[in-house]
Design an enzyme around this catalytic site. Structure first.
Site, PDB file in Angstrom:
ATOM      1  N   GLU A   1       0.886  -1.184   0.000  1.00 47.69           N
ATOM      2  CA  GLU A   1       0.000   0.000   0.000  1.00 47.69           C
ATOM      3  C   GLU A   1       0.905   1.211   0.000  1.00 47.69           C
ATOM      4  OE1 GLU A   1      -3.226   0.363  -0.121  1.00 47.69           O
ATOM      5  OE2 GLU A   1      -3.854  -1.728   0.061  1.00 47.69           O
TER       6      GLU A   1
ATOM      7  N   CYS B   1      -2.313   8.982   2.616  1.00 47.19           N
ATOM      8  CA  CYS B   1      -1.993   8.436   1.289  1.00 47.19           C
ATOM      9  C   CYS B   1      -3.045   8.850   0.283  1.00 47.19           C
ATOM     10  CB  CYS B   1      -1.901   6.915   1.371  1.00 47.19           C
ATOM     11  SG  CYS B   1      -3.353   6.136   2.066  1.00 47.19           S
TER      12      CYS B   1
HETATM   13  P1  NAD Z   1       8.526   4.697   4.507  1.00 49.15           P
HETATM   14  O1  NAD Z   1       8.482   3.900   3.260  1.00 49.15           O
HETATM   15  O2  NAD Z   1       9.681   5.583   4.737  1.00 49.15           O
HETATM   16  O3  NAD Z   1       8.468   3.753   5.797  1.00 49.15           O
HETATM   17  C1  NAD Z   1       7.427   2.834   6.010  1.00 49.15           C
HETATM   18  C2  NAD Z   1       7.923   1.696   6.873  1.00 49.15           C
HETATM   19  O4  NAD Z   1       8.928   0.965   6.183  1.00 49.15           O
HETATM   20  C3  NAD Z   1       8.561   2.122   8.192  1.00 49.15           C
HETATM   21  O5  NAD Z   1       8.132   1.239   9.201  1.00 49.15           O
HETATM   22  C4  NAD Z   1      10.049   1.967   7.916  1.00 49.15           C
HETATM   23  O6  NAD Z   1      10.823   1.751   9.065  1.00 49.15           O
HETATM   24  C5  NAD Z   1      10.055   0.751   7.022  1.00 49.15           C
HETATM   25  N1  NAD Z   1      11.244   0.599   6.161  1.00 49.15           N
HETATM   26  C6  NAD Z   1      12.162   1.528   5.816  1.00 49.15           C
HETATM   27  N2  NAD Z   1      13.089   0.996   4.989  1.00 49.15           N
HETATM   28  C7  NAD Z   1      12.752  -0.287   4.808  1.00 49.15           C
HETATM   29  C8  NAD Z   1      13.285  -1.355   4.023  1.00 49.15           C
HETATM   30  N3  NAD Z   1      14.372  -1.200   3.268  1.00 49.15           N
HETATM   31  N4  NAD Z   1      12.621  -2.535   4.025  1.00 49.15           N
HETATM   32  C9  NAD Z   1      11.506  -2.709   4.746  1.00 49.15           C
HETATM   33  N5  NAD Z   1      10.945  -1.742   5.516  1.00 49.15           N
HETATM   34  C10 NAD Z   1      11.563  -0.547   5.545  1.00 49.15           C
HETATM   35  O7  NAD Z   1       7.152   5.483   4.529  1.00 49.15           O
HETATM   36  P2  NAD Z   1       6.708   6.630   5.545  1.00 49.15           P
HETATM   37  O8  NAD Z   1       7.479   7.865   5.194  1.00 49.15           O
HETATM   38  O9  NAD Z   1       6.713   6.088   6.919  1.00 49.15           O
HETATM   39  O10 NAD Z   1       5.159   6.832   5.132  1.00 49.15           O
HETATM   40  C11 NAD Z   1       4.705   7.742   4.196  1.00 49.15           C
HETATM   41  C12 NAD Z   1       4.349   7.052   2.886  1.00 49.15           C
HETATM   42  O11 NAD Z   1       3.403   6.009   3.115  1.00 49.15           O
HETATM   43  C13 NAD Z   1       3.673   7.982   1.897  1.00 49.15           C
HETATM   44  O12 NAD Z   1       4.197   7.763   0.611  1.00 49.15           O
HETATM   45  C14 NAD Z   1       2.214   7.554   1.943  1.00 49.15           C
HETATM   46  O13 NAD Z   1       1.462   7.871   0.805  1.00 49.15           O
HETATM   47  C15 NAD Z   1       2.344   6.090   2.152  1.00 49.15           C
HETATM   48  N6  NAD Z   1       1.096   5.533   2.691  1.00 49.15           N
HETATM   49  C16 NAD Z   1       0.332   4.693   1.898  1.00 49.15           C
HETATM   50  C17 NAD Z   1      -0.876   4.211   2.368  1.00 49.15           C
HETATM   51  C18 NAD Z   1      -1.768   3.318   1.538  1.00 49.15           C
HETATM   52  O14 NAD Z   1      -2.673   2.704   2.100  1.00 49.15           O
HETATM   53  N7  NAD Z   1      -1.571   3.216   0.234  1.00 49.15           N
HETATM   54  C19 NAD Z   1      -1.299   4.564   3.650  1.00 49.15           C
HETATM   55  C20 NAD Z   1      -0.508   5.410   4.413  1.00 49.15           C
HETATM   56  C21 NAD Z   1       0.695   5.883   3.930  1.00 49.15           C
END
Ligand code: NAD
Length: 470
Positions: free
Chosen positions: A243, A277
């Site tokens: 997502e 999002c």
């Molecule tokens: P992010 O991708 O930086 O981090 C998300 C999670 O991934 C965190 O828990 C982080 O620690 C982990 N992570 C970081 N590097 C990783 C790796 N290499 N492998 C696995 N996990 C790793 O995202 P964010 O900045 O926390 O969130 C914002 C983003 O999330 C925005 O782009 C937003 O649109 C999206 N989002 C999408 C939805 C949806 O339902 N489509 C919902 C909410 C947020």
């Protein structure tokens, strides 16, 4: 006073770690809590526990699992106020919205556990009986972002548990606290190992994505990280649900009433200070109503109450973390430099914490950062169109495809346009409406697979054909 009353849940036991994470209140910019950060050995223990617990858990019925998930929902409901205050402190959103997020988490969980997943009969004739069974996958790793940590954990957690999987859940290092508390609550309800909750840095997410003992990753976060998860998951061909981000367009037709729709559109743009999002991130308005809509949205922005989410007057809180705050400031500066008109907002508040006022921008070039990138902050561009075909083409001209909306006095005309948006969800005269019974997820680079509904639940199961020659 620094709060330190947080622990992981591993194999039914609460545990600390040598390493810790400091958690900042984005309304003050100060560290207010510290929690453990799991190392690789703790992840291994959690995965082993989840694998052991899977043997018995997979044998329980949907009804038994729904009952335990219902107990978790009731426990969350009972602690809604305490959890909401913690969520506001770590995430920044206003208290009422934190309560709402927790409320939605348990209603969506309860909703999903009312969905039946029966064995499907594909063929039943004189020669053969062919059935499609859905069986759990094993251990599901759930990785969540910082914008709505409770809601975005509750959906995949419920889906995974209800379908008979066990779980290792990892919240964002920016917002681990409420999720750890939910782990403590889950400890009282589920058998050891069925639910494990580990806080940690980004590397913990990577270890989970590569881990041979995890069968599926349900990831919510950015497109860039989603791609890394997908690559890491290839190690053992993990199933994945991604997502990811969005750059949702709203198309406003010439017959829409700007005054009537502006409050709803404004909320869909700026709730959680735009850190959603599926927030409206671009508005395409017909030239006939362009000025009126811009003014109505600007009016909403001027009246918006921005402040610490703990203040009951606050409608819009801070940006959740410094990195994102600086990114949004960069986009704001780029927008100003390129000569777009700032109709309202555009101020970085001179106070502690990460505050930017809700900002409405007009007359902006289509190739600016604000239009092209996912801003994920309180700033929205309004662009003009004269031909709806052009608006549809511009709305679709993006690698994102999460959701979108069309606004009109004629819902049927709007529906035909909405159906042409290259997105997972296209709304008419609304934006951001979701339900436990409706699949949600992204087209194009906004994701893979769906959450919620029977479609989402099947993503947590393997289809197994049972074919009998009579
Ligand atoms: P992010 O991708 O930086 O981090 C998300 C999670 O991934 C965190 O828990 C982080 O620690 C982990 N992570 C970081 N590097 C990783 C790796 N290499 N492998 C696995 N996990 C790793 O995202 P964010 O900045 O926390 O969130 C914002 C983003 O999330 C925005 O782009 C937003 O649109 C999206 N989002 C999408 C939805 C949806 O339902 N489509 C919902 C909410 C947020």
């Amino acid at each position: 006073m620094l709060r330190t009353d947080f622990q992981h849940l591993i194999d039914g036991e609460l545990a600390g770690s040598e390493q810790t994470l400091e958690v900042i209140n984005p309304a003050t910019g100060e560290v207010f809590a510290r929690c453990p950060a799991a190392g690789r050995a703790q992840l291994d223990r959690a995965v082993e526990a989840a694998r052991r617990a899977f043997t018995a858990w997979r044998g329980t019925s949907f009804e038994e699992r729904a009952a335990l998930i219902g107990r978790l929902a009731s426990a969350l409901r009972a602690q809604q106020d305490t959890l909401a205050e913690l969520l506001t402190r770590e995430q920044g959103k206003p208290l009422a919205q934190a309560r709402d997020e927790i409320g939605r988490a348990f209603t969506q969980s309860e909703g999903m556990t009312r969905i039946a997943i029966p064995v499907e009969t594909l063929v039943d004739d004189e020669k053969s009986q062919i059935e499609l069974h859905y069986v759990p996958l094993g251990v599901v790793g759930v990785i969540t972002p910082w914008n709505a940590p409770v809601n975005l954990a509750a959906g995949p957690l419920t889906a995974a548990l209800y379908t008979g999987n066990t779980v290792v859940l990892k919240p964002s290092p920016y917002t681990p606290l409420t999720t750890l508390k939910i782990g403590e609550i889950a400890r009282e309800i589920f058998p050891p190992g069925v639910v494990n909750v580990l806080a940690g840095g980004d590397e913990l997410g990577q270890w989970m994505s590569e881990h041979p003992g995890i069968d599926k990753i349900s990831f919510t976060g950015s497109v860039a990280t989603g791609k890394k998860v997908m690559a890491s998951a290839a190690t053992n061909l993990k199933r994945i649900t991604l997502e990811l981000g969005g750059n949702d367009a709203a198309i406003v037709l010439e017959d829409a009433d700007p005054q009537a729709i502006a409050p709803r559109m404004f909320f869909a743009c700026f709730v959680n200070s735009g850190q959603v999002c599926m927030a409206i991130k671009r508005i395409y308005a017909h030239e006939k109503i362009y000025d009126a809509l811009c003014e109505a949205l600007a009016e909403q922005a001027r009246n918006a109450k921005v402040g610490d989410g703990l203040d009951p007057e606050t409608q819009f809180g801070p940006i959740q973390n410094r990195m994102q705050y600086e990114r949004v400031i960069g986009i704001l500066e780029d927008t100003k430099r390129r000569g777009a008109r700032i109709l309202a907002g555009g101020e970085v508040l001179d106070r502690p914490g990460y505050f930017i006022t809700p900002t409405v921008v007009a007359d902006i070039a289509e190739d600016s950062r604000l239009v092209q990138e996912e801003q994920f902050g309180p700033i929205v561009p309004v662009m003009k169109f004269s031909d709806v075909e052009d608006a549809i083409a511009r709305a679709n001209d993006t690698r994102y495809g999460l959701s979108g909306s069309v606004w009109s006095a004629d819902p049927q005309r709007a529906r035909a346009i909405a159906a042409r948006l290259e997105v997972g969800t296209a709304w008419v005269n609304q934006h951001r409406a979701t339900s436990a019974f409706v699949p949600f997820g992204g087209a194009k680079e906004s994701g893979l697979g769906r959450q919620y509904s029977i479609v989402g639940l099947k993503g947590y199961m393997e289809p197994r054909v049972v074919s009998v020659l009579k």
